[in-house]
Design a protein around this motif. Sequence first.
Motif, PDB file in Angstrom:
ATOM      1  N   LEU A  85      73.208  54.107  55.584  1.00  0.00           N
ATOM      2  CA  LEU A  85      71.849  54.624  55.405  1.00  0.00           C
ATOM      3  C   LEU A  85      71.899  56.073  54.931  1.00  0.00           C
ATOM      4  O   LEU A  85      71.208  56.459  53.985  1.00  0.00           O
ATOM      5  CB  LEU A  85      71.096  54.522  56.729  1.00  0.00           C
ATOM      6  CG  LEU A  85      69.629  54.925  56.753  1.00  0.00           C
ATOM      7  CD1 LEU A  85      68.919  54.166  57.874  1.00  0.00           C
ATOM      8  CD2 LEU A  85      69.425  56.417  56.970  1.00  0.00           C
ATOM      9  N   ARG A  87      72.545  56.626  51.344  1.00  0.00           N
ATOM     10  CA  ARG A  87      71.445  56.247  50.455  1.00  0.00           C
ATOM     11  C   ARG A  87      70.236  57.178  50.584  1.00  0.00           C
ATOM     12  O   ARG A  87      69.267  57.034  49.831  1.00  0.00           O
ATOM     13  CB  ARG A  87      70.992  54.811  50.752  1.00  0.00           C
ATOM     14  CG  ARG A  87      72.122  53.791  50.698  1.00  0.00           C
ATOM     15  CD  ARG A  87      71.639  52.376  50.842  1.00  0.00           C
ATOM     16  NE  ARG A  87      71.390  51.780  49.539  1.00  0.00           N
ATOM     17  CZ  ARG A  87      72.340  51.235  48.777  1.00  0.00           C
ATOM     18  NH1 ARG A  87      73.579  51.209  49.191  1.00  0.00           N
ATOM     19  NH2 ARG A  87      72.043  50.731  47.600  1.00  0.00           N
ATOM     20  N   ALA A  88      70.268  58.070  51.570  1.00  0.00           N
ATOM     21  CA  ALA A  88      69.059  58.836  51.901  1.00  0.00           C
ATOM     22  C   ALA A  88      68.775  59.969  50.921  1.00  0.00           C
ATOM     23  O   ALA A  88      67.710  60.580  50.987  1.00  0.00           O
ATOM     24  CB  ALA A  88      69.143  59.380  53.321  1.00  0.00           C
ATOM     25  N   GLY A 110      60.332  48.429  52.490  1.00  0.00           N
ATOM     26  CA  GLY A 110      60.680  49.829  52.709  1.00  0.00           C
ATOM     27  C   GLY A 110      59.626  50.778  52.144  1.00  0.00           C
ATOM     28  O   GLY A 110      59.235  51.744  52.789  1.00  0.00           O
ATOM     29  N   ASP A 167      70.112  47.533  52.350  1.00  0.00           N
ATOM     30  CA  ASP A 167      70.225  48.574  51.322  1.00  0.00           C
ATOM     31  C   ASP A 167      68.925  48.695  50.519  1.00  0.00           C
ATOM     32  O   ASP A 167      68.447  49.797  50.251  1.00  0.00           O
ATOM     33  CB  ASP A 167      71.372  48.254  50.361  1.00  0.00           C
ATOM     34  CG  ASP A 167      72.732  48.385  51.032  1.00  0.00           C
ATOM     35  OD1 ASP A 167      72.808  48.933  52.148  1.00  0.00           O
ATOM     36  OD2 ASP A 167      73.727  47.934  50.435  1.00  0.00           O
ATOM     37  N   ILE A 220      66.081  50.388  52.480  1.00  0.00           N
ATOM     38  CA  ILE A 220      66.290  51.846  52.517  1.00  0.00           C
ATOM     39  C   ILE A 220      65.956  52.454  51.149  1.00  0.00           C
ATOM     40  O   ILE A 220      65.250  53.472  51.054  1.00  0.00           O
ATOM     41  CB  ILE A 220      67.748  52.187  52.900  1.00  0.00           C
ATOM     42  CG1 ILE A 220      68.138  51.561  54.246  1.00  0.00           C
ATOM     43  CG2 ILE A 220      67.972  53.695  52.897  1.00  0.00           C
ATOM     44  CD1 ILE A 220      67.319  52.006  55.409  1.00  0.00           C
ATOM     45  N   ASP A 221      66.446  51.837  50.087  1.00  0.00           N
ATOM     46  CA  ASP A 221      66.215  52.371  48.745  1.00  0.00           C
ATOM     47  C   ASP A 221      64.715  52.417  48.418  1.00  0.00           C
ATOM     48  O   ASP A 221      64.242  53.371  47.796  1.00  0.00           O
ATOM     49  CB  ASP A 221      66.936  51.523  47.691  1.00  0.00           C
ATOM     50  CG  ASP A 221      68.457  51.701  47.760  1.00  0.00           C
ATOM     51  OD1 ASP A 221      68.922  52.609  48.481  1.00  0.00           O
ATOM     52  OD2 ASP A 221      69.172  50.921  47.104  1.00  0.00           O
ATOM     53  N   VAL A 264      63.319  55.333  50.386  1.00  0.00           N
ATOM     54  CA  VAL A 264      63.809  56.631  49.902  1.00  0.00           C
ATOM     55  C   VAL A 264      63.210  56.963  48.531  1.00  0.00           C
ATOM     56  O   VAL A 264      62.918  58.130  48.240  1.00  0.00           O
ATOM     57  CB  VAL A 264      65.356  56.647  49.862  1.00  0.00           C
ATOM     58  CG1 VAL A 264      65.879  57.839  49.077  1.00  0.00           C
ATOM     59  CG2 VAL A 264      65.914  56.644  51.281  1.00  0.00           C
TER      60      VAL A 264
END
Lengths: 337, 337
Positions: free
Chosen positions: B17, B20-21, B71, B108, B111-112, B115
């Motif tokens: 995470l 990817r942040a 997300g 993933d 999160i993407d 973000v």
Amino acid sequence: LSGTIATVDERALVRRLHARAGRPAAAVVLGIGDDAALVEPVRGELVVLAADSLVEDVHFRRRWTAAADIGHKALAVNLSDLAAMGASPRACLLSLALPIDLPLSDFDALIDGLVSLADRTGCPLVGGNLARSPGPLVADVTVAGSVHRRRALTRAGGRPGDDLYVTGLLGGALAGLRLLQAGPLDREGASPEAIAAVRRYEVPTPRLRTGRSAARQAAARAAIDLSDGLAGAVTQLTEASGTGAILDLAALPVDPAALDLAGTLGLDAVELALTGGEDYELLFAVPPRRRRAFEAAVKRAGETTATRIGRMTAGKSVRVATGDMLELLTNKGFTHF
Amino acid sequence: LSGTIATVDERALVRRLHARAGRPAAAVVLGIGDDAALVEPVRGELVVLAADSLVEDVHFRRRWTAAADIGHKALAVNLSDLAAMGASPRACLLSLALPIDLPLSDFDALIDGLVSLADRTGCPLVGGNLARSPGPLVADVTVAGSVHRRRALTRAGGRPGDDLYVTGLLGGALAGLRLLQAGPLDREGASPEAIAAVRRYEVPTPRLRTGRSAARQAAARAAIDLSDGLAGAVTQLTEASGTGAILDLAALPVDPAALDLAGTLGLDAVELALTGGEDYELLFAVPPRRRRAFEAAVKRAGETTATRIGRMTAGKSVRVATGDMLELLTNKGFTHF
């Protein structure tokens, strides 16, 4: 009190929560009931933010643990994160995913358990969210705190030669969890040590005053809470600080309840102390010349003791002294996941 | 990419995470990876806090909605709360309860998606929590924002005589949800209106610039977001302000996609517009003498339009003008619970 979550709509539930949330503190300009809460920052200090959640059947079981204790612990584990930064709490938010068969009396008790700790620690409940859950009860808490920029205790501040201190007694909470896992607990008939261990697991005390006192006196260089156990905490603190460490196992402040229960449960008390992630104590890196200041700061906080258990070293490895032997610490840290 | 959440431990997942942040903003003194995050407050402004969660099979279904959109939406619904206060985002925290069968590629992507929106809105991901879920995927986001004390748009600031303005177009997102609920959607073969409606439901746009612009120009007295639908928003805004309201149904900016789909789905487009809680538009109370300033502020934000749909009244009732008739608005607001 009767009924379950299924019998009330979301707004009625929010009103119910609002009514139990208590008086907002002076720092709260706007609390529960708007799109967002408004909180006064502390002039010259940073905003400290952390979130942590408890998931039913992962972190607790409803048949073991009273709803009030779940509410307490959901906030306590977050306050422990603030304590580890040397920060003071300012406000908290609670997001609940609620199974519709949850009794309303349990909802009320969970809120009351959280609010009771919030009141005692100056961390008013200012908002959050209520949703239905088709599965487990999930209690996710976010805390906002405040700390002076140059006083914040990160994990990265430790240096080779720093002493490592741990607060309180270790292993009791994990012993309590193991006891609960071993079978139904007769709370009336259980020994005082057993009850003490179970209560350490169910209602941990965040070391807020100790963390803040050490930070304010600039008596520590780094800190971390023991949510992943002492072994995990030492590993993470040294990794973040770019150091190694050597720990003296004989110095570990093992909880008498863990010693007592270890025999009954067929466990190793030192291993309980090393891996138990549920004590929510703090680990500090203290420069040797601040040793006296640190010990005075802990004493002044009046909350618990602190024990020197080792020191940071120039290498990268974490070693454990067991009598004459030095062993590499394998990471046996209890992870919640 | 292969594997599920079950194949990695919590710390590996946190590292994943973290990677990817993205880069933390200048205001972030300390981001992911410590006990808590440290964020620089804005001098002279209040800290704004809100939390909102998405629960699988309550707010979304994994087979309908791409992980990246989950997300996005988990953050968007929170940013909408900041927008409704006239606040600017500063940071967000994400707590996930993850089913162990969740593919890592979905983790993933989720999160993407978050973000990506975080980057575009200046709301860096600074922390949170990862836990296993024995049931649904739960994504709980907390946002911290900032607003000048005298510019915050609460729900309580409206006065009798204030105009009511709503942003954007209404009903499209609910039409999209109804379409998804009606059966599997063939995204290749669907009409552009159908896709537009479904995307409005899946990836709402928080009206951050509009809310902030209105607040900074002191061009509105109160605001609320439409997460409970327009009917719910008007009810809550008037209750908090101690006023009534009269709405002109003919003036509602109904989304063409809702009009188009209403026929197909056998629904009433105006009812979609009145009750759809998924558009995440904003409702403002604007003093008549600030009408021009408000319209200029919305235009300057460059994000969407605003439509005058009624006004606040001295009574307590919320009435709806339908042609020659005045009817009491029953609260048909879509509640998420």
